[in-house]
Design a protein around this motif. Structure first.
Motif, PDB file in Angstrom:
ATOM      1  N   PHE A   1      34.704  46.749   9.361  1.00 45.70           N
ATOM      2  CA  PHE A   1      35.981  47.366   9.006  1.00 45.70           C
ATOM      3  C   PHE A   1      35.815  48.598   8.124  1.00 45.70           C
ATOM      4  O   PHE A   1      36.780  49.033   7.505  1.00 45.70           O
ATOM      5  N   SER A   2      34.625  49.167   8.073  1.00 42.63           N
ATOM      6  CA  SER A   2      34.328  50.295   7.189  1.00 42.63           C
ATOM      7  C   SER A   2      34.909  50.053   5.798  1.00 42.63           C
ATOM      8  O   SER A   2      35.562  50.907   5.215  1.00 42.63           O
ATOM      9  N   TRP A   3      34.673  48.884   5.294  1.00 41.35           N
ATOM     10  CA  TRP A   3      35.206  48.484   3.986  1.00 41.35           C
ATOM     11  C   TRP A   3      34.221  48.950   2.917  1.00 41.35           C
ATOM     12  O   TRP A   3      33.051  48.565   2.952  1.00 41.35           O
ATOM     13  N   PRO A   4      34.665  49.768   1.973  1.00 42.31           N
ATOM     14  CA  PRO A   4      33.700  50.407   1.066  1.00 42.31           C
ATOM     15  C   PRO A   4      33.181  49.485  -0.045  1.00 42.31           C
ATOM     16  O   PRO A   4      33.317  49.795  -1.224  1.00 42.31           O
ATOM     17  N   GLY A   5      32.576  48.383   0.318  1.00 42.82           N
ATOM     18  CA  GLY A   5      32.050  47.454  -0.689  1.00 42.82           C
ATOM     19  C   GLY A   5      30.541  47.530  -0.778  1.00 42.82           C
ATOM     20  O   GLY A   5      29.910  48.446  -0.239  1.00 42.82           O
ATOM     21  N   ILE A   6      29.959  46.536  -1.432  1.00 39.32           N
ATOM     22  CA  ILE A   6      28.515  46.549  -1.649  1.00 39.32           C
ATOM     23  C   ILE A   6      27.750  46.347  -0.342  1.00 39.32           C
ATOM     24  O   ILE A   6      26.653  46.874  -0.167  1.00 39.32           O
ATOM     25  N   GLY A   7      28.329  45.603   0.589  1.00 39.29           N
ATOM     26  CA  GLY A   7      27.691  45.400   1.882  1.00 39.29           C
ATOM     27  C   GLY A   7      27.498  46.711   2.619  1.00 39.29           C
ATOM     28  O   GLY A   7      26.397  47.040   3.088  1.00 39.29           O
ATOM     29  N   SER A   8      28.574  47.493   2.704  1.00 41.28           N
ATOM     30  CA  SER A   8      28.482  48.796   3.358  1.00 41.28           C
ATOM     31  C   SER A   8      27.500  49.686   2.612  1.00 41.28           C
ATOM     32  O   SER A   8      26.706  50.420   3.215  1.00 41.28           O
ATOM     33  N   TYR A   9      27.554  49.594   1.280  1.00 42.61           N
ATOM     34  CA  TYR A   9      26.656  50.372   0.428  1.00 42.61           C
ATOM     35  C   TYR A   9      25.211  50.073   0.768  1.00 42.61           C
ATOM     36  O   TYR A   9      24.388  50.974   0.989  1.00 42.61           O
ATOM     37  N   LEU A  10      24.911  48.764   0.856  1.00 41.61           N
ATOM     38  CA  LEU A  10      23.545  48.337   1.166  1.00 41.61           C
ATOM     39  C   LEU A  10      23.097  48.896   2.510  1.00 41.61           C
ATOM     40  O   LEU A  10      22.010  49.483   2.634  1.00 41.61           O
ATOM     41  N   VAL A  11      23.944  48.748   3.512  1.00 42.85           N
ATOM     42  CA  VAL A  11      23.556  49.188   4.860  1.00 42.85           C
ATOM     43  C   VAL A  11      23.392  50.707   4.908  1.00 42.85           C
ATOM     44  O   VAL A  11      22.458  51.223   5.529  1.00 42.85           O
TER      45      VAL A  11
ATOM     46  N   LEU B   1      27.677  45.419  21.108  1.00 44.33           N
ATOM     47  CA  LEU B   1      28.943  45.197  20.415  1.00 44.33           C
ATOM     48  C   LEU B   1      29.251  46.353  19.471  1.00 44.33           C
ATOM     49  O   LEU B   1      30.377  46.856  19.424  1.00 44.33           O
ATOM     50  N   ALA B   2      28.233  46.770  18.716  1.00 41.49           N
ATOM     51  CA  ALA B   2      28.429  47.857  17.765  1.00 41.49           C
ATOM     52  C   ALA B   2      28.816  49.139  18.512  1.00 41.49           C
ATOM     53  O   ALA B   2      29.709  49.877  18.099  1.00 41.49           O
ATOM     54  N   LYS B   3      28.120  49.371  19.620  1.00 43.73           N
ATOM     55  CA  LYS B   3      28.411  50.558  20.439  1.00 43.73           C
ATOM     56  C   LYS B   3      29.842  50.467  20.965  1.00 43.73           C
ATOM     57  O   LYS B   3      30.603  51.434  20.935  1.00 43.73           O
ATOM     58  N   GLY B   4      30.183  49.285  21.458  1.00 44.91           N
ATOM     59  CA  GLY B   4      31.514  49.087  22.037  1.00 44.91           C
ATOM     60  C   GLY B   4      32.611  49.328  21.017  1.00 44.91           C
ATOM     61  O   GLY B   4      33.674  49.846  21.336  1.00 44.91           O
ATOM     62  N   GLN B   5      32.328  48.956  19.763  1.00 45.70           N
ATOM     63  CA  GLN B   5      33.358  49.119  18.732  1.00 45.70           C
ATOM     64  C   GLN B   5      33.753  50.587  18.568  1.00 45.70           C
ATOM     65  O   GLN B   5      34.885  50.911  18.271  1.00 45.70           O
TER      66      GLN B   5
ATOM     67  N   GLY C   1      35.997  39.995  14.204  1.00 48.74           N
ATOM     68  CA  GLY C   1      36.669  41.132  13.572  1.00 48.74           C
ATOM     69  C   GLY C   1      37.067  42.181  14.602  1.00 48.74           C
ATOM     70  O   GLY C   1      38.187  42.696  14.589  1.00 48.74           O
ATOM     71  N   ILE C   2      36.140  42.476  15.499  1.00 48.00           N
ATOM     72  CA  ILE C   2      36.436  43.486  16.529  1.00 48.00           C
ATOM     73  C   ILE C   2      37.574  43.007  17.431  1.00 48.00           C
ATOM     74  O   ILE C   2      38.458  43.780  17.796  1.00 48.00           O
ATOM     75  N   MET C   3      37.586  41.727  17.740  1.00 47.25           N
ATOM     76  CA  MET C   3      38.666  41.183  18.566  1.00 47.25           C
ATOM     77  C   MET C   3      40.017  41.349  17.874  1.00 47.25           C
ATOM     78  O   MET C   3      41.006  41.727  18.496  1.00 47.25           O
ATOM     79  N   LEU C   4      40.027  41.065  16.568  1.00 42.92           N
ATOM     80  CA  LEU C   4      41.287  41.228  15.833  1.00 42.92           C
ATOM     81  C   LEU C   4      41.698  42.699  15.792  1.00 42.92           C
ATOM     82  O   LEU C   4      42.877  43.031  15.919  1.00 42.92           O
ATOM     83  N   GLN C   5      40.704  43.579  15.624  1.00 44.03           N
ATOM     84  CA  GLN C   5      41.011  45.018  15.646  1.00 44.03           C
ATOM     85  C   GLN C   5      41.635  45.398  16.984  1.00 44.03           C
ATOM     86  O   GLN C   5      42.611  46.144  17.053  1.00 44.03           O
ATOM     87  N   LEU C   6      41.039  44.843  18.042  1.00 43.97           N
ATOM     88  CA  LEU C   6      41.512  45.156  19.388  1.00 43.97           C
ATOM     89  C   LEU C   6      42.958  44.700  19.565  1.00 43.97           C
ATOM     90  O   LEU C   6      43.816  45.472  20.030  1.00 43.97           O
ATOM     91  N   ILE C   7      43.214  43.460  19.152  1.00 48.77           N
ATOM     92  CA  ILE C   7      44.542  42.897  19.402  1.00 48.77           C
ATOM     93  C   ILE C   7      45.593  43.501  18.471  1.00 48.77           C
ATOM     94  O   ILE C   7      46.605  44.041  18.917  1.00 48.77           O
ATOM     95  N   PHE C   8      45.335  43.451  17.147  1.00 51.79           N
ATOM     96  CA  PHE C   8      46.374  43.849  16.205  1.00 51.79           C
ATOM     97  C   PHE C   8      46.366  45.342  15.896  1.00 51.79           C
ATOM     98  O   PHE C   8      47.356  45.884  15.443  1.00 51.79           O
ATOM     99  N   GLY C   9      45.233  45.993  16.125  1.00 53.52           N
ATOM    100  CA  GLY C   9      45.165  47.420  15.850  1.00 53.52           C
ATOM    101  C   GLY C   9      45.427  48.229  17.099  1.00 53.52           C
ATOM    102  O   GLY C   9      46.343  49.056  17.148  1.00 53.52           O
ATOM    103  N   VAL C  10      44.647  47.959  18.154  1.00 50.48           N
ATOM    104  CA  VAL C  10      44.700  48.812  19.332  1.00 50.48           C
ATOM    105  C   VAL C  10      45.864  48.446  20.251  1.00 50.48           C
ATOM    106  O   VAL C  10      46.601  49.300  20.716  1.00 50.48           O
ATOM    107  N   TRP C  11      46.026  47.156  20.504  1.00 47.73           N
ATOM    108  CA  TRP C  11      47.065  46.768  21.453  1.00 47.73           C
ATOM    109  C   TRP C  11      48.443  46.729  20.827  1.00 47.73           C
ATOM    110  O   TRP C  11      49.405  47.250  21.367  1.00 47.73           O
ATOM    111  N   LEU C  12      48.556  46.085  19.657  1.00 52.77           N
ATOM    112  CA  LEU C  12      49.884  45.902  19.077  1.00 52.77           C
ATOM    113  C   LEU C  12      50.253  46.993  18.079  1.00 52.77           C
ATOM    114  O   LEU C  12      51.425  47.157  17.748  1.00 52.77           O
ATOM    115  N   HIS C  13      49.266  47.740  17.592  1.00 48.64           N
ATOM    116  CA  HIS C  13      49.497  48.770  16.569  1.00 48.64           C
ATOM    117  C   HIS C  13      50.176  48.225  15.325  1.00 48.64           C
ATOM    118  O   HIS C  13      51.007  48.899  14.727  1.00 48.64           O
TER     119      HIS C  13
END
Lengths: 298, 334, 332
Positions: free
Chosen positions: B282-292, A250-254, B148-160
Motif C-alpha cells: 500500500f506504499s505505506w510510509p512506515g519502517i517496513g517500506s523504509y527497510l525495503v 504479483l508485484a508486476k501485476g499490481q 491486499g491487492i485483491m482489496l485494492q482491486l475491489i474497493f479501489g479499482v472497481w468500486l472507487h
C-alpha cells in the motif's frame, strides 16, 4: 491455566495451523483431507516436472498482444509484455517448489544435527545455543529473510539460504526437546551403562525416535517456505525476471492494477494459496499417520 | 510487580543483542560493497577509499561491531549512509505510520477473533462455528500482499470507494504533529476532514493485515473459550442464576483472555512480518517500506537499525503483554 | 400435600459420537419440604446427572424426558429465563470440586454480587455487602475476606464459600453434588458440620449426592439408591440401613470400611458398572448379583413397594406386579 497452543511442532508454523484446523473440521473423515492435499500436491509436482510439455507457450517470450484479458488461447490472459499468464502459472510451480525444497533441506540439514548434538550434550552449550535459536525464533522471520536475501542478492541458492536461516530454529527446537526427553529414558540409560558410545546412542536409539516428527516438520515447513519465498519475490528480492515466479508476477501485476488488469494478480495468488493448502493438508495427514497419539490431545 | 517487569526487561536484552549481532555479521560477511552501491561502479578508487574511511568500513570488523554497539547504546543507531542523518531520527519519523497500521490491524484482528471465536465456541459444532473455522483456515493461507491487492482491486479499482495507497491525500496531513499518529493528531487539532481522510487511507491496509492475522485469533479464542466454557466455574455461575451473557463474557471469555494475550504477544512477530509486506503493497510510509527502500541502496546502518528496531518493538510488546496478563490474572499479579 | 420436588419417570440420554449413553433410565422420587434425601450410588450411576438435570445444567448433548416438578412447576418445560430465576434463588447447587468451582480471576465479593445482581438487579451495594457478609459468617468465614481471590482460600474454605453462595438467598432447596469427596478427612468433617448446621437452622430441603453411605446416614432422612441409571431402592434411611432390600444396597453397605469389622477385610463389590451405551438386558445389576435368577437376565424388574419402600428387584416383584410395571414404563 490451560494452554491449547502447545503442539509439538512450534505454533508458528503456517501449515500446522491450517492442517490442524482442517483435521478438527473433518473429524473422522480426515483421510479425505490428506487425500485432497495429496492430489493438490501431485498436481503441482506434475505441473513442475512436465511444465515444458503442458504449458501452451513459453513463459518468457511474448505469445500475444500485451495485457489481453482471459480469452480463448490465453485462458488467464497475458502480461504487460505479452507473456501468457497461464504458462507462467505452470512454470511458476517449478521455482516455488524448488526453492521451498532446497530451503527446507538446508534448514533441516543444519537444524536437525544441531538439535541432536546440543540436546544430547546438554549443559552450558545447550543453554547458549537454545538462547540464540530462541532469539531468532521470536524475531519476525520474514524480516530476517528480507535482510539476508537483500545482502546475498538474487539467485535460487541465495534465496533458499535466506529462507533456511529463518527455519533452522524450528527444527532445532523440535529435535532438541525430543532428544532431551528421550535421553533420560530407561533404555538409553541402559545402553550407556553397558558402555555404548555416544554416537552409537544418538544414531541407534535417539535418531529413530525423532525421525517421524522430523518428517512431519519437513513436510509442514515446505508450506511456510513457499509463503516466505512468495513474500521475498514480491518485494523484488527473489529470482530476477523474466524467470517465472508467482510472487514477482504479483508485484508486476499490481503495477497494472489501476487499469483493471485483474488477471495478472488473481491467478498467481491462487497458485500460492492452493500449493500452501495442499502442503498443509498433506502434512497434517502425515502427522496423524506417523504420530497418531498427538491428535488425541485435542 | 516492579521486580517482575524489571526481570522481563532484562530477559529481553539478550534477544535484541543476539539479533543485532547476527544481522551485523551477516551484513559484513556477505558480498556486496555498500560504498560501490552508493557511488556506482565507475567511482574513482580514491573517492571510494575516502567514503569507506568516513563510514568506518576500513576498521577491523570487531572495532566496527564495538562502534555499532556504542551507537545503539547512545541511541542514535549510527548514521545513514544514504542520507547522512542518524538512523534513529529516520526511524522515529517512520515509526508512527507502522504503529498506527499495526494498532488498527491488531484491533481488527482481535475484534474478529473475539466475535467469531466466542460465538463459534458457544455454538460449538453448528453452522456459525463451522463457518468460523473454514474462515480461519482459508484466510490463513492467503499471502497478505495478495489479499491486499485483491482489496485494492475491489474497493479501489472497481468500486472507487477507498484510496489504494499512501497514508493521506496531498495537503491532508495534520497541522501540528504531536504523536505522529495521524488519527490522534487530527483529533487533537480538531481537523475533521484530515481525520476522515486518514481513516479512509487506513481502512484497506489495516483490514488486509488485520483479516490475515485474525484467522489465528479466531482459532485461539475459540479453543480457549470452549475450554473455559466447559469448566466448573462456568457451570457454577449458571447454577447461581447468572445471565448467559455474563457467563460467556465475564467468566468464559475473561478467563480465556490470558492465554489469548500470550498468543497475541507471540503473534506480534508474525504481524510485523505481515506489516512489512502490507506497507509495501500500500506504499505505506512506515519502517517496513523504509527497510525495503534502503536495501536497494545498501544502506547498512539503516538496514541494521530497522532490524534492531523491529527486535526492540517485538521485545517491548512481549513485555507489555506480560504486564497485561498480570493485570488480568490475579494469580500472576501476587 | 404437594411435594416440594417431584421427579417423575426421568430419563436422560447423552448423545455421543459412539452411540447413546443411557445415563438415567426412568427414575421417580420426591422430596418433601424440609426433607433431606441422599442420592447414592457408585460413580457413573447417574446420580450427578440427575442432580444436575434438576437445574437444567446438563451439557448440550443430553436429552431429558419425564418431568421435574418444583412447587408444581415443571422445570423441564419452563423457559430458560424462568429457569435461570429459579437457579440460586429457589434451588441452589454446590459441586464436587471446590478448587475449580470459583472463577479464579474474580474476587469472592464479585461472586456474591453476581448472584445478587442476577436476581435483584436493583439492589444497592451496601445491601449486597450486608447479605454477602452474613452468608460468609454463617459458614464460619470472616467477612473481611470478601476482597480475596479464590486462590487465597484453602479447599475447605472454597467449599464453604460455595455453600455461603448457595444459601445467601435462602433457597428452599440445596443440591449438594459430592460436596466432600475431593477434600481431606478433617475438612470433610468441617463441611459436614456446616451442612448439619444448615439443616437445623434453615428451612431448607437438601439433596445430597454421594457415593458414601456413611456420609448420608447422619445427614438425611431418606435415601435413593441408584445403579447404572436405574433406581434400585428408595426409602427412609433407618430402614434401609437396618434391612437393605436390594442386593446392591446390601453390597454397598457392606463395602463401607468399618474398623470394628472382625475380619478387617476391605469388602468390595465384584465386577464393574455395565457399559451404559449397551446395558445388559433385564435388570442392570444381574451380572454382579449373587441372587441372580433367569428372569433377571430377561426382563427389567418392576418397581414395587415393600414395607413403605420402593425397590426394583425380582426378589420382591411377583408376576402380577410385572404387568403393572410394564404399563408404567411404557409411559416414559
Amino acid at each position: 491455566m490451560a494452554n491449547t497452543t502447545n503442539t509439538n511442532y512450534g505454533n508458528q508454523m503456517l501449515s500446522s495451523r491450517i492442517g490442524r484446523g482442517f483435521r478438527q473440521l473433518m473429524g473422522d473423515s480426515s483421510g479425505v483431507m490428506t487425500f485432497i492435499g495429496l492430489i493438490l500436491l501431485s498436481l503441482f509436482v506434475l505441473m513442475a516436472i512436465f511444465a515444458p510439455y503442458i504449458s501452451p507457450y513459453s513463459p518468457v517470450e511474448p505469445s500475444g498482444a500485451p495485457l489481453l484479458s482471459p480469452q480463448w488461447g490465453h485462458i488467464m490472459g497475458t502480461t504487460n509484455l505479452g507473456y501468457d499468464v497461464f504458462s507462467r502459472f505452470i512454470w511458476g510451480s517449478r521455482m516455488a517448489l524448488l526453492i521451498a525444497v532446497i530451503a527446507t533441506s538446508i534448514a533441516a540439514f543444519i537444524g536437525i544435527p544441531t538439535g541432536l548434538l546440543v540436546g544430547y550434550a546438554g549443559g552450558v552449550t545447550d543453554r547458549i545455543v537454545t538462547m540464540i535459536m530462541d532469539s531468532v525464533y521470536t524475531f519476525p522471520g520474514l524480516i530476517l529473510a528480507i535482510a539476508i536475501a537483500a545482502m546475498l542478492g538474487p539467485g535460487v541458492l541465495n534465496i533458499s539460504l535466506s529462507i533456511a536461516v529463518v527455519y533452522i530454529p524450528t527444527y532445532y527446537r523440535v529435535i532438541r526437546s525430543q532428544v532431551s526427553t528421550i535421553k533420560s529414558e530407561l533404555y538409553v540409560e541402559g545402553a550407556r551403562s553397558i558402555g555404548a558410545k555416544n554416537m552409537t546412542i544418538i544414531g541407534k536409539y535417539i535418531l529413530p525416535n525423532v525421525l517421524p516428527s522430523t518428517i512431519v516438520v519437513l513436510s509442514m515447513n515446505i508450506a511456510d517456505a513457499v509463503m516466505t519465498e512468495a513474500g521475498l519475490s514480491f518485494l523484488g528480492l527473489g529470482i530476477p525476471p523474466p524467470v517465472p515466479d508467482w510472487g514477482y508476477d504479483l508485484a508486476k501485476g499490481q503495477q497494472f492494477l489501476l487499469q483493471n488488469d485483474w488477471w495478472m494478480v488473481v491467478f498467481p495468488g491462487i497458485a500460492i494459496i492452493l500449493l500452501v493448502l495442499g502442503f498443509s493438508m498433506f502434512a497434517e495427514g502425515m502427522d496423524e499417520y506417523l504420530n497418531p497419539n498427538i491428535g488425541e490431545k485435542r | 510487580m516492579k521486580t517482575y517487569i524489571l526481570t522481563r526487561i532484562l530477559l529481553a536484552i539478550p534477544m535484541i543483542l543476539i539479533i543485532l549481532t547476527i544481522i551485523f555479521f551477516v551484513l559484513r560477511i556477505l558480498p556486496g560493497n555498500p560504498v560501490m552501491a552508493l557511488l556506482g561502479p565507475k567511482a574513482p578508487p580514491e573517492v571510494v577509499k575516502a567514503m569507506e574511511h568516513q563510514m568506518g568500513l576500513d576498521k577491523p570488523i570487531i572495532v566496527q561491531y564495538g562502534d555499532y554497539l556504542g551507537s545503539i547504546l547512545k541511541g542514535d543507531f549510527g548514521v545513514s549512509a544514504y542520507t547522512g542523518v542518524t538512523v534513529i531520527q529516520e526511524l522515529m519519523q517512520k515509526f508512527p505510520a507502522t504503529l498506527e497500521l499495526t494498532i488498527f490491524a491488531m484491533t481488527i484482528a482481535v475484534f474478529i477473533g473475539i466475535f467469531f471465536g466466542t460465538y463459534g465456541a458457544y455454538h460449538f459444532g453448528r453452522t456459525l462455528d463451522i463457518a468460523a473455522r473454514v474462515y480461519s483456515i482459508f484466510v490463513y493461507s492467503f499471502p497478505v500482499f495478495w489479499f491486499g491487492i485483491m482489496l485494492q482491486l475491489i474497493f479501489g479499482v472497481w468500486l472507487h470507494w477507498l484510496p489504494v495507497s499512501g497514508r493521506s491525500s496531498p495537503f491532508m496531513i495534520p497541522n501540528h504533529i504531536y504523536t505522529g499518529l495521524y488519527v490522534i493528531d487530527s483529533i487533537l487539532n480538531l481537523e475533521w476532514p484530515v481525520l476522515v481522510d486518514t481513516l479512509y487511507h487506513l481502512i484497506l491496509p489495516s483490514v488486509t493485515l488485520g483479516v490475515v492475522i485474525s484467522s489465528i485469533f479466531v482459532r485461539m479464542v475459540r479453543s480457549n473459550v470452549i475450554l473455559s466454557l466447559s469448566s466448573q466455574y462456568v457451570v457454577a455461575a449458571r447454577a447461581r442464576g447468572a445471565k448467559e451473557k455474563k457467563v460467556i463474557f465475564k467468566h468464559a471469555l475473561k478467563n480465556a483472555m490470558a492465554p489469548i494475550l500470550t498468543i497475541m504477544g507471540l503473534e506480534f512477530a508474525l504481524l510485523l512480518g505481515g506489516a512489512v509486506l502490507t506497507e509495501v503493497t500500500f506504499s505505506w510510509p512506515g519502517i517496513g517500506s523504509y527497510l525495503v527502500t534502503r536495501i536497494t541502496y545498501r544502506d547498512f546502518p539503516a538496514i541494521q537499525g530497522a532490524i534492531v528496531f523491529f527486535a526492540m518493538f517485538v521485545a517491548i510488546v512481549s513485555i507489555l503483554v506480560d504486564i497485561a496478563n498480570a493485570w488480568l490474572d490475579p494469580r500472576v499479579r501476587y | 400435600m404437594m411435594a416440594l420436588l417431584e421427579i417423575k419417570n426421568l430419563s436422560i440420554d447423552y448423545l455421543t459420537r459412539n452411540g447413546t449413553v443411557k445415563a438415567v433410565d426412568d427414575i421417580s422420587f420426591s422430596v418433601e419440604a424440609r426433607d433431606s434425601i441422599g442420592l447414592v450410588g457408585e460413580s457413573g450411576c447417574g446420580k450427578s446427572t440427575t442432580g444436575t438435570a434438576i437445574l437444567g445444567l446438563l451439557p448440550p448433548n443430553a436429552r431429558v424426558s419425564g418431568s421435574i416438578l418444583f412447587k408444581g412447576r415443571d422445570l423441564l418445560k419452563i423457559s430458560n429465563e424462568e429457569l435461570r430465576k429459579v437457579r440460586g434463588k429457589d434451588i441452589s447447587m454446590i459441586f464436587q470440586d471446590p478448587m475449580t468451582s470459583l472463577d479464579p480471576i474474580m474476587r469472592i465479593r464479585d461472586h456474591f454480587f453476581e448472584l445478587l445482581r442476577a436476581h435483584y438487579p436493583k439492589m444497592d451495594e451496601n445491601e449486597m455487602k450486608k447479605i454477602s457478609s452474613e452468608a460468609l459468617k454463617s459458614v464460619g468465614i470472616e467477612p473481611s475476606r470478601l476482597n480475596n481471590y479464590p486462590f487465597e482460600f484453602s479447599g475447605g474454605m472454597r467449599q464453604r464459600t460455595m455453600i455461603a453462595l448457595a444459601i445467601a438467598l435462602q433457597p428452599s432447596m440445596l443440591i449438594a453434588d459430592e460436596p466432600t469427596t475431593s477434600l481431606d478427612v478433617v475438612i470433610q468433617e468441617q463441611i459436614l458440620e456446616v451442612l448439619r448446621d444448615l439443616k437445623k437452622t434453615k428451612n431448607m430441603s437438601m439433596v445430597l449426592i454421594t457415593h458414601d453411605l456413611g456420609v448420608v446416614a447422619e445427614l438425611v432422612n431418606k435415601v435413593v439408591v441408584m445403579y447404572a441409571g436405574h433406581l434400585a431402592e428408595s426409602g427412609d434411611v433407618y430402614s434401609i440401613y437396618e434391612k437393605p432390600l436390594h442386593p446392591y444396597t446390601k453390597a454397598l453397605l457392606e463395602s463401607i470400611p468399618n474398623v470394628k469389622l472382625e475380619d478387617r477385610e476391605l469388602r468390595y463389590i465384584p465386577g464393574s458398572l455395565p457399559d451404559l451405551k449397551n446395558p445388559p438386558k433385564g435388570c442392570r445389576y444381574w451380572p454382579r448379583c449373587p441372587y441372580v435368577k433367569d428372569i433377571c437376565k430377561r426382563e427389567t424388574p418392576p418397581t414395587v413397594e415393600v414395607d413403605g419402600r420402593k425397590v426394583k428387584c425380582w426378589l420382591y416383584g411377583g408376576e402380577i406386579n410385572a404387568g403393572i410395571d410394564k404399563t408404567s414404563s411404557a409411559v416414559s
